[in-house]
Design a protein around this motif. Structure first.
Motif, PDB file in Angstrom:
ATOM      1  N   LEU A  52       0.791  -1.301   0.081  1.00  0.00           N
ATOM      2  CA  LEU A  52      -0.030  -0.014  -0.042  1.00  0.00           C
ATOM      3  C   LEU A  52       0.869   1.307   0.053  1.00  0.00           C
ATOM      4  O   LEU A  52       0.673   2.162  -0.759  1.00  0.00           O
ATOM      5  N   ILE A  53       1.916   1.291   0.841  1.00  0.00           N
ATOM      6  CA  ILE A  53       2.929   2.521   0.739  1.00  0.00           C
ATOM      7  C   ILE A  53       3.493   2.847  -0.694  1.00  0.00           C
ATOM      8  O   ILE A  53       3.771   3.731  -0.977  1.00  0.00           O
ATOM      9  N   LEU A  54       4.087   1.634  -1.169  1.00  0.00           N
ATOM     10  CA  LEU A  54       4.603   1.481  -2.406  1.00  0.00           C
ATOM     11  C   LEU A  54       3.534   2.086  -3.465  1.00  0.00           C
ATOM     12  O   LEU A  54       3.962   2.890  -4.394  1.00  0.00           O
ATOM     13  N   VAL A  55       2.408   1.719  -3.393  1.00  0.00           N
ATOM     14  CA  VAL A  55       1.292   2.340  -4.490  1.00  0.00           C
ATOM     15  C   VAL A  55       1.025   3.547  -4.070  1.00  0.00           C
ATOM     16  O   VAL A  55       1.004   4.466  -5.017  1.00  0.00           O
ATOM     17  N   ALA A  56       1.042   4.163  -2.697  1.00  0.00           N
ATOM     18  CA  ALA A  56       0.875   5.664  -2.586  1.00  0.00           C
ATOM     19  C   ALA A  56       2.135   6.399  -3.150  1.00  0.00           C
ATOM     20  O   ALA A  56       1.745   7.604  -3.572  1.00  0.00           O
ATOM     21  N   LEU A  57       3.330   5.658  -3.049  1.00  0.00           N
ATOM     22  CA  LEU A  57       4.469   6.331  -3.549  1.00  0.00           C
ATOM     23  C   LEU A  57       4.365   6.484  -5.273  1.00  0.00           C
ATOM     24  O   LEU A  57       4.489   7.682  -5.927  1.00  0.00           O
ATOM     25  N   VAL A  58       3.941   5.577  -5.804  1.00  0.00           N
ATOM     26  CA  VAL A  58       3.390   5.716  -7.299  1.00  0.00           C
ATOM     27  C   VAL A  58       2.577   6.578  -7.552  1.00  0.00           C
ATOM     28  O   VAL A  58       2.724   7.602  -8.569  1.00  0.00           O
ATOM     29  N   PHE A  59       1.464   6.640  -6.977  1.00  0.00           N
ATOM     30  CA  PHE A  59       0.148   7.760  -7.178  1.00  0.00           C
ATOM     31  C   PHE A  59       1.015   8.963  -6.584  1.00  0.00           C
ATOM     32  O   PHE A  59       0.360   9.950  -7.436  1.00  0.00           O
ATOM     33  N   GLY A  60       1.497   9.215  -5.717  1.00  0.00           N
ATOM     34  CA  GLY A  60       2.241  10.618  -5.529  1.00  0.00           C
ATOM     35  C   GLY A  60       2.929  11.032  -6.621  1.00  0.00           C
ATOM     36  O   GLY A  60       2.982  12.179  -6.974  1.00  0.00           O
ATOM     37  N   LEU A  61       3.813  10.135  -7.402  1.00  0.00           N
ATOM     38  CA  LEU A  61       4.613  10.537  -8.294  1.00  0.00           C
ATOM     39  C   LEU A  61       3.620  10.583  -9.544  1.00  0.00           C
ATOM     40  O   LEU A  61       4.159  11.701 -10.473  1.00  0.00           O
ATOM     41  N   VAL A  62       2.881  10.251  -9.753  1.00  0.00           N
ATOM     42  CA  VAL A  62       1.928  10.301 -10.887  1.00  0.00           C
ATOM     43  C   VAL A  62       1.230  11.740 -10.662  1.00  0.00           C
ATOM     44  O   VAL A  62       1.369  12.448 -11.772  1.00  0.00           O
ATOM     45  N   ASN A  63       0.700  11.876  -9.549  1.00  0.00           N
ATOM     46  CA  ASN A  63       0.195  13.145  -9.432  1.00  0.00           C
ATOM     47  C   ASN A  63       1.067  14.348  -9.236  1.00  0.00           C
ATOM     48  O   ASN A  63       0.872  15.433  -9.804  1.00  0.00           O
ATOM     49  N   PHE A  64       2.456  14.183  -9.219  1.00  0.00           N
ATOM     50  CA  PHE A  64       3.353  15.266  -9.155  1.00  0.00           C
ATOM     51  C   PHE A  64       3.652  15.496 -10.527  1.00  0.00           C
ATOM     52  O   PHE A  64       4.087  16.632 -11.002  1.00  0.00           O
ATOM     53  N   LEU A 119      -3.920   5.346 -14.318  1.00  0.00           N
ATOM     54  CA  LEU A 119      -2.559   5.283 -14.394  1.00  0.00           C
ATOM     55  C   LEU A 119      -1.671   4.750 -13.422  1.00  0.00           C
ATOM     56  O   LEU A 119      -0.818   3.827 -13.728  1.00  0.00           O
ATOM     57  N   THR A 120      -2.169   5.065 -12.146  1.00  0.00           N
ATOM     58  CA  THR A 120      -1.552   4.400 -11.057  1.00  0.00           C
ATOM     59  C   THR A 120      -1.632   2.615 -10.844  1.00  0.00           C
ATOM     60  O   THR A 120      -0.961   2.056 -10.794  1.00  0.00           O
ATOM     61  N   SER A 121      -3.018   2.444 -11.269  1.00  0.00           N
ATOM     62  CA  SER A 121      -3.190   0.986 -11.506  1.00  0.00           C
ATOM     63  C   SER A 121      -2.315   0.371 -12.499  1.00  0.00           C
ATOM     64  O   SER A 121      -1.799  -0.833 -12.193  1.00  0.00           O
ATOM     65  N   TRP A 122      -2.218   0.897 -13.644  1.00  0.00           N
ATOM     66  CA  TRP A 122      -1.290   0.435 -14.612  1.00  0.00           C
ATOM     67  C   TRP A 122       0.048   0.281 -14.277  1.00  0.00           C
ATOM     68  O   TRP A 122       0.776  -0.776 -14.415  1.00  0.00           O
TER      69      TRP A 122
END
Length: 126
Positions: A40-52, A84-87
């Protein structure tokens, strides 16, 4: 650095709530609680990078649609960032999945509200 950690934890909490509330958003890792938390934390990091990295460009390119819809196009952009985060999670072999656009729209709305609430509770301390 503290701001980065707070935002990542807020994203992780928001994603956890979306996973809990929506059957179409899943973290399909049957492992231990610790492994699920790490995922979950790794997915949150990916989500944060996508949003950034991606979201500001998409916002700029879709500015006329934001104006035309009085900001409601934000829901579409948030859904696209979640998809995109899911992909990307699938590419990184993380067990996070979002089932379709409408689930992503509702998930994006939930994530935005929860993330805002968590950020209010954990103020930014640069």
């Amino acid at each position: 650095m503290t701001n980065f950690v707070v935002k990542t934890l807020a994203n992780a909490a928001a994603l956890a709530v979306a996973i809990w509330l929506l059957a179409g958003i899943s973290l399909d890792d049957g492992s231990s609680l610790g492994h699920r938390t790490l995922t979950l934390i790794l997915v949150a990091l990916v989500f944060g990078l996508v949003n950034f990295l991606v979201k500001p460009l998409v916002n700029l390119l879709s500015l006329p649609l934001f104006i035309l819809t009085l900001g409601l196009f934000t829901l579409v952009v948030n859904a696209l960032m979640l998809l995109l985060t899911s992909w990307l999670a699938r590419q990184l072999d993380l067990s996070f999945h979002v089932d379709g656009f409408w689930t992503a729209v509702l998930g994006g709305l939930i994530i935005s509200v929860v993330s805002w609430a968590v950020n209010m509770l954990l103020p930014d301390k640069n």
